[in-house]
Write a protein that holds these residues in place. Structure first.
Motif, short mmCIF file in Angstrom:
data_model
loop_
_atom_site.label_atom_id
_atom_site.label_comp_id
_atom_site.label_asym_id
_atom_site.label_seq_id
_atom_site.Cartn_x
_atom_site.Cartn_y
_atom_site.Cartn_z
N CYS A 51 54.39 45.32 47.92
CA CYS A 51 53.00 46.30 46.96
C CYS A 51 52.40 47.57 47.35
N CYS A 64 53.62 48.11 42.85
CA CYS A 64 53.30 46.66 42.97
C CYS A 64 53.52 45.39 42.65
N HIS A 66 52.95 41.45 41.57
CA HIS A 66 51.53 40.68 41.14
C HIS A 66 52.12 39.60 40.98
N HIS A 71 55.04 43.92 37.94
CA HIS A 71 55.02 45.41 38.76
C HIS A 71 54.21 46.37 38.19
#
Length: 283
Positions: A51, A64, A66, A71
């Motif tokens: 991330c 990032c 998740h 992303h």
């Protein structure tokens, strides 16, 4: 709003949902989605976080990841109109890809919000690139396919596009990519053999590659960036319901040409050895 409260609004610039080509579902293993700012690109270490920090307007160096596996990139000051993503994993579960993705400008985003047109433009904020099985991809029992290698002039041919088609109908039943060692894993669709109606059946394998072998420049770039010659695939702005053929891995790079030959495959087996190797020569 009371003065002791501070409002902080984040807007999604890009959402990426990566799809496993073999299963047509989410990925089996996490990958990294870096933002590339020129070559050579410095890849993240194996144990680096998945991330990139974006708090307080910080410019991220990766998207990032998740818990959902998707992303996300948020708008930040100075964000460009497009972005180059490098998608890879160090474990070779998937073959890397390098994608240029157009973004909505923040003004366009805010205009769509004001005019209530954001929902009808969500396809411009979300992309679903497909990733192809790499050398370490876990093949399930009973899968049908080819584990092979592509060479050019006796050397591994990097980043070849491979496609399997049924004879006569030319129906595509599988796609793969070769990695930096020229190795590929092509897994056929489960319905391919049903169409062929035979335990052994032939497929036409089409191998596409660049018209020229790229020379490392500078000569030691490989030691800095092992994916330095990964072809850039450019995603275009889509119309609603328009198939994203570049993200799907269908569209060849502009300088690619293809050759093909027939291969006999046995249902429920992975073909290896000499028959699974391809010598690429320009047509």
């Amino acid at each position: 709003m009371a003065t002791e409260y501070l409002e902080n609004v984040h807007r999604l610039a890009l959402g990426i949902e990566l799809i496993d080509t073999a299963s047509e579902r989410g990925l089996l293993h996490p990958v990294r989605v870096d933002i590339e700012n020129g070559l050579p690109h410095s890849m993240k270490r194996v144990n680096a976080p998945h991330c990139g920090l974006q708090s307080f307007g910080r410019v991220p160096d990766s998207l990032c990841r998740h818990p959902s596996g998707r992303h996300a990139l948020l708008y930040y000051p100075g964000i460009a109109d497009n972005i180059i993503l490098r998608i890879y994993d160090h474990s070779r579960y998937y073959v890397p890809r390098r994608l240029e993705v157009p973004l909505l400008t923040l003004k366009e985003f805010e205009d769509f919000e004001k005019t209530h047109l954001l929902q009808s433009n969500m396809h411009r904020l979300q992309r679903r690139p497909y990733l192809f099985p790499g050398a370490a991809y876990p093949v399930s029992s009973g899968a049908t396919g080819i584990r092979g290698r592509v060479e050019r002039d006796g050397q591994p041919m990097r980043w070849a596009f491979i496609e399997a088609m049924l004879p006569v109908s030319n129906q595509v039943v599988g796609r793969a990519r070769s990695d930096d060692r020229g190795e590929f894993l092509l897994i056929l669709s489960t319905w391919a053999a049903l169409i062929a109606l035979s335990r052994k059946f032939s497929v036409e394998i089409r191998v596409a590659g660049s018209t020229k072998a790229h020379e490392p420049d500078p000569a030691d770039i490989q030691s800095i960036d092992m994916l330095w010659d990964l072809p850039l695939e450019i995603l275009k702005e889509l119309q609603p319901e328009e198939p994203d053929e570049v993200a799907l891995g269908i569209t060849l790079p502009a300088d690619y040409v293809s050759v093909s030959r027939s291969v006999e495959i046995e249902l429920g087996g992975i073909l290896t050895g000499e028959e699974a190797s391809f010598q690429f020569a320009l047509p």
